[in-house]
Design a protein around this motif. Sequence first.
Motif, PDB file in Angstrom:
ATOM      1  N   LEU A 108       0.832  -1.203   0.000  1.00 35.90           N
ATOM      2  CA  LEU A 108       0.000   0.000   0.000  1.00 35.90           C
ATOM      3  C   LEU A 108       0.864   1.250   0.000  1.00 35.90           C
ATOM      4  CD1 LEU A 108      -2.711   1.463   0.257  1.00 35.90           C
ATOM      5  CD2 LEU A 108      -2.591   1.092   2.733  1.00 35.90           C
ATOM      6  N   LEU A 109       1.936   1.229   0.795  1.00 36.45           N
ATOM      7  CA  LEU A 109       2.819   2.390   0.873  1.00 36.45           C
ATOM      8  C   LEU A 109       3.454   2.695  -0.480  1.00 36.45           C
ATOM      9  CD1 LEU A 109       4.250   4.530   2.570  1.00 36.45           C
ATOM     10  CD2 LEU A 109       5.995   2.815   3.137  1.00 36.45           C
ATOM     11  N   LYS A 110       3.915   1.663  -1.181  1.00 39.93           N
ATOM     12  CA  LYS A 110       4.528   1.877  -2.494  1.00 39.93           C
ATOM     13  C   LYS A 110       3.507   2.416  -3.496  1.00 39.93           C
ATOM     14  CE  LYS A 110       8.054  -1.691  -1.847  1.00 39.93           C
ATOM     15  NZ  LYS A 110       8.550  -3.027  -2.286  1.00 39.93           N
ATOM     16  N   THR A 111       2.261   1.943  -3.381  1.00 47.02           N
ATOM     17  CA  THR A 111       1.203   2.450  -4.259  1.00 47.02           C
ATOM     18  C   THR A 111       0.954   3.934  -4.003  1.00 47.02           C
ATOM     19  OG1 THR A 111       0.135   0.280  -4.302  1.00 47.02           O
ATOM     20  CG2 THR A 111      -1.205   2.169  -4.946  1.00 47.02           C
ATOM     21  N   LEU A 112       0.930   4.315  -2.724  1.00 46.12           N
ATOM     22  CA  LEU A 112       0.712   5.722  -2.374  1.00 46.12           C
ATOM     23  C   LEU A 112       1.889   6.584  -2.804  1.00 46.12           C
ATOM     24  CD1 LEU A 112      -0.832   5.200   1.183  1.00 46.12           C
ATOM     25  CD2 LEU A 112      -2.042   5.881  -0.895  1.00 46.12           C
ATOM     26  N   TRP A 113       3.089   6.051  -2.695  1.00 46.99           N
ATOM     27  CA  TRP A 113       4.263   6.806  -3.154  1.00 46.99           C
ATOM     28  C   TRP A 113       4.188   7.077  -4.654  1.00 46.99           C
ATOM     29  CZ3 TRP A 113       8.615   3.775  -0.150  1.00 46.99           C
ATOM     30  CH2 TRP A 113       8.729   4.315   1.137  1.00 46.99           C
ATOM     31  N   ARG A 114       3.753   6.064  -5.407  1.00 45.25           N
ATOM     32  CA  ARG A 114       3.623   6.276  -6.851  1.00 45.25           C
ATOM     33  C   ARG A 114       2.588   7.356  -7.148  1.00 45.25           C
ATOM     34  NH1 ARG A 114       4.194   0.530  -7.120  1.00 45.25           N
ATOM     35  NH2 ARG A 114       1.927   0.287  -7.146  1.00 45.25           N
ATOM     36  N   GLY A 115       1.558   7.435  -6.293  1.00 45.29           N
ATOM     37  CA  GLY A 115       0.533   8.451  -6.493  1.00 45.29           C
ATOM     38  C   GLY A 115       1.032   9.863  -6.249  1.00 45.29           C
ATOM     39  N   GLU A 136      -4.924   3.749   5.469  1.00 45.20           N
ATOM     40  CA  GLU A 136      -5.516   2.428   5.256  1.00 45.20           C
ATOM     41  C   GLU A 136      -6.951   2.397   5.771  1.00 45.20           C
ATOM     42  OE1 GLU A 136      -4.315  -2.243   5.993  1.00 45.20           O
ATOM     43  OE2 GLU A 136      -4.033  -0.806   7.621  1.00 45.20           O
ATOM     44  N   CYS A 137      -7.186   3.011   6.927  1.00 47.13           N
ATOM     45  CA  CYS A 137      -8.552   3.061   7.474  1.00 47.13           C
ATOM     46  C   CYS A 137      -9.486   3.826   6.544  1.00 47.13           C
ATOM     47  CB  CYS A 137      -8.531   3.713   8.856  1.00 47.13           C
ATOM     48  SG  CYS A 137      -7.736   2.722  10.140  1.00 47.13           S
ATOM     49  N   ILE A 138      -8.982   4.914   5.959  1.00 52.08           N
ATOM     50  CA  ILE A 138      -9.801   5.697   5.029  1.00 52.08           C
ATOM     51  C   ILE A 138     -10.137   4.868   3.792  1.00 52.08           C
ATOM     52  CG2 ILE A 138      -9.804   7.713   3.513  1.00 52.08           C
ATOM     53  CD1 ILE A 138      -8.043   9.122   5.598  1.00 52.08           C
ATOM     54  N   ILE A 139      -9.139   4.168   3.265  1.00 55.10           N
ATOM     55  CA  ILE A 139      -9.360   3.341   2.073  1.00 55.10           C
ATOM     56  C   ILE A 139     -10.361   2.233   2.368  1.00 55.10           C
ATOM     57  CG2 ILE A 139      -8.252   1.718   0.488  1.00 55.10           C
ATOM     58  CD1 ILE A 139      -5.714   3.429   0.733  1.00 55.10           C
ATOM     59  N   GLU A 140     -10.227   1.596   3.529  1.00 58.50           N
ATOM     60  CA  GLU A 140     -11.159   0.533   3.894  1.00 58.50           C
ATOM     61  C   GLU A 140     -12.572   1.079   4.070  1.00 58.50           C
ATOM     62  OE1 GLU A 140      -9.670  -1.420   7.330  1.00 58.50           O
ATOM     63  OE2 GLU A 140      -7.982  -2.358   6.288  1.00 58.50           O
ATOM     64  N   SER A 141     -12.688   2.291   4.614  1.00 55.76           N
ATOM     65  CA  SER A 141     -14.003   2.905   4.777  1.00 55.76           C
ATOM     66  C   SER A 141     -14.649   3.184   3.424  1.00 55.76           C
ATOM     67  CB  SER A 141     -13.869   4.206   5.573  1.00 55.76           C
ATOM     68  OG  SER A 141     -15.113   4.859   5.686  1.00 55.76           O
ATOM     69  N   ILE A 142     -13.844   3.669   2.475  1.00 58.49           N
ATOM     70  CA  ILE A 142     -14.364   3.926   1.128  1.00 58.49           C
ATOM     71  C   ILE A 142     -14.768   2.622   0.454  1.00 58.49           C
ATOM     72  CG2 ILE A 142     -13.751   4.777  -1.171  1.00 58.49           C
ATOM     73  CD1 ILE A 142     -11.913   6.805   0.217  1.00 58.49           C
ATOM     74  N   ASP A 143     -13.931   1.588   0.619  1.00 54.80           N
ATOM     75  CA  ASP A 143     -14.266   0.280   0.044  1.00 54.80           C
ATOM     76  C   ASP A 143     -15.591  -0.235   0.597  1.00 54.80           C
ATOM     77  OD1 ASP A 143     -12.000   0.266  -1.475  1.00 54.80           O
ATOM     78  OD2 ASP A 143     -10.856  -1.059  -0.160  1.00 54.80           O
ATOM     79  N   LYS A 144     -15.770  -0.050   1.898  1.00 59.31           N
ATOM     80  CA  LYS A 144     -17.003  -0.527   2.526  1.00 59.31           C
ATOM     81  C   LYS A 144     -18.213   0.232   2.001  1.00 59.31           C
ATOM     82  CE  LYS A 144     -18.972  -1.554   7.069  1.00 59.31           C
ATOM     83  NZ  LYS A 144     -18.751  -1.490   8.545  1.00 59.31           N
ATOM     84  N   ASP A 145     -18.074   1.547   1.846  1.00 59.51           N
ATOM     85  CA  ASP A 145     -19.179   2.351   1.323  1.00 59.51           C
ATOM     86  C   ASP A 145     -19.514   1.973  -0.117  1.00 59.51           C
ATOM     87  OD1 ASP A 145     -19.312   3.682   3.710  1.00 59.51           O
ATOM     88  OD2 ASP A 145     -18.097   5.391   3.049  1.00 59.51           O
ATOM     89  N   CYS A 146     -18.493   1.515  -0.844  1.00 54.19           N
ATOM     90  CA  CYS A 146     -18.695   1.145  -2.252  1.00 54.19           C
ATOM     91  C   CYS A 146     -18.931  -0.353  -2.423  1.00 54.19           C
ATOM     92  CB  CYS A 146     -17.490   1.569  -3.082  1.00 54.19           C
ATOM     93  SG  CYS A 146     -17.212   3.354  -3.126  1.00 54.19           S
ATOM     94  N   ALA A 147     -19.209  -1.029  -1.314  1.00 47.02           N
ATOM     95  CA  ALA A 147     -19.467  -2.478  -1.342  1.00 47.02           C
ATOM     96  C   ALA A 147     -18.279  -3.249  -1.885  1.00 47.02           C
ATOM     97  CB  ALA A 147     -20.713  -2.789  -2.162  1.00 47.02           C
ATOM     98  N   LEU A 148     -17.071  -2.783  -1.567  1.00 48.05           N
ATOM     99  CA  LEU A 148     -15.847  -3.471  -1.979  1.00 48.05           C
ATOM    100  C   LEU A 148     -15.110  -4.018  -0.771  1.00 48.05           C
ATOM    101  CD1 LEU A 148     -14.508  -0.960  -4.670  1.00 48.05           C
ATOM    102  CD2 LEU A 148     -15.687  -3.130  -5.051  1.00 48.05           C
ATOM    103  N   ASP A 149     -15.833  -4.281   0.302  1.00 50.48           N
ATOM    104  CA  ASP A 149     -15.208  -4.773   1.525  1.00 50.48           C
ATOM    105  C   ASP A 149     -14.535  -6.112   1.256  1.00 50.48           C
ATOM    106  OD1 ASP A 149     -14.493  -4.727   4.174  1.00 50.48           O
ATOM    107  OD2 ASP A 149     -16.260  -5.868   4.794  1.00 50.48           O
TER     108      ASP A 149
END
Length: 222
Positions: A108-115, A136-149
Amino acid sequence: MKEDTEDYIFDYHRSKLTFGLLLFEFEDAVKEGDGDRLLNVYKFALLFYKCYGHHKYAYVIFLYLVKVEAAISEMQAASLKYNRFYSRSGGKGCNISSDLKMEQLNKLLKTLWRGVGANLNKDSAARVANAIESLECIIESIDKDCALDGRIRYRSKGKTEDTVNKIVNDLIEKRTFNYTPRRNGYPSFPQFPAHLLQSLDFRDLHSWMKGHLEQWEAIYEK
């Protein structure tokens, strides 16, 4: 048992079954967060690593065993034994190893660095790394809201019934686990050992352990 009466097909599958059960025990101990079972698996792993020349892994495991059993306090030993697992949401059999969790965070860290793109430098990289858990908590919250849990879970597996049935039928047809003296082995493994640790030199193992214990004694008794 004399060599001319060996059944190398039987020996091969028995050894493979033994090793497979050991791996299964390791995986299940991690899933259940069972530090005591994992400790016992490590004892077997130490012998395998030493037997097949993986000396660095053997060293790390032996040091871990010595720490848990003798070198550190009882409280520290309990922490070392049981703080090796991570569970995202709790529940039985839902743990993963802490090492796997760190690999996921590194990915995840490497992905964020590329961003970050062209703005990536030492300071920005450090800021992202320090905020990785919150991100990571923010990403998981967004995934949950988008039914990508389910971002961090065990990889799903397809149905294995057909494959298992085919393997079982082949083993039964070839009478794999019926000991047949003088049966030749497979071309790739013509003389597979009957016992996976039969080449382990126990005198060398004892000497190796004793040498490291003497070395660590001077460190941990200070």
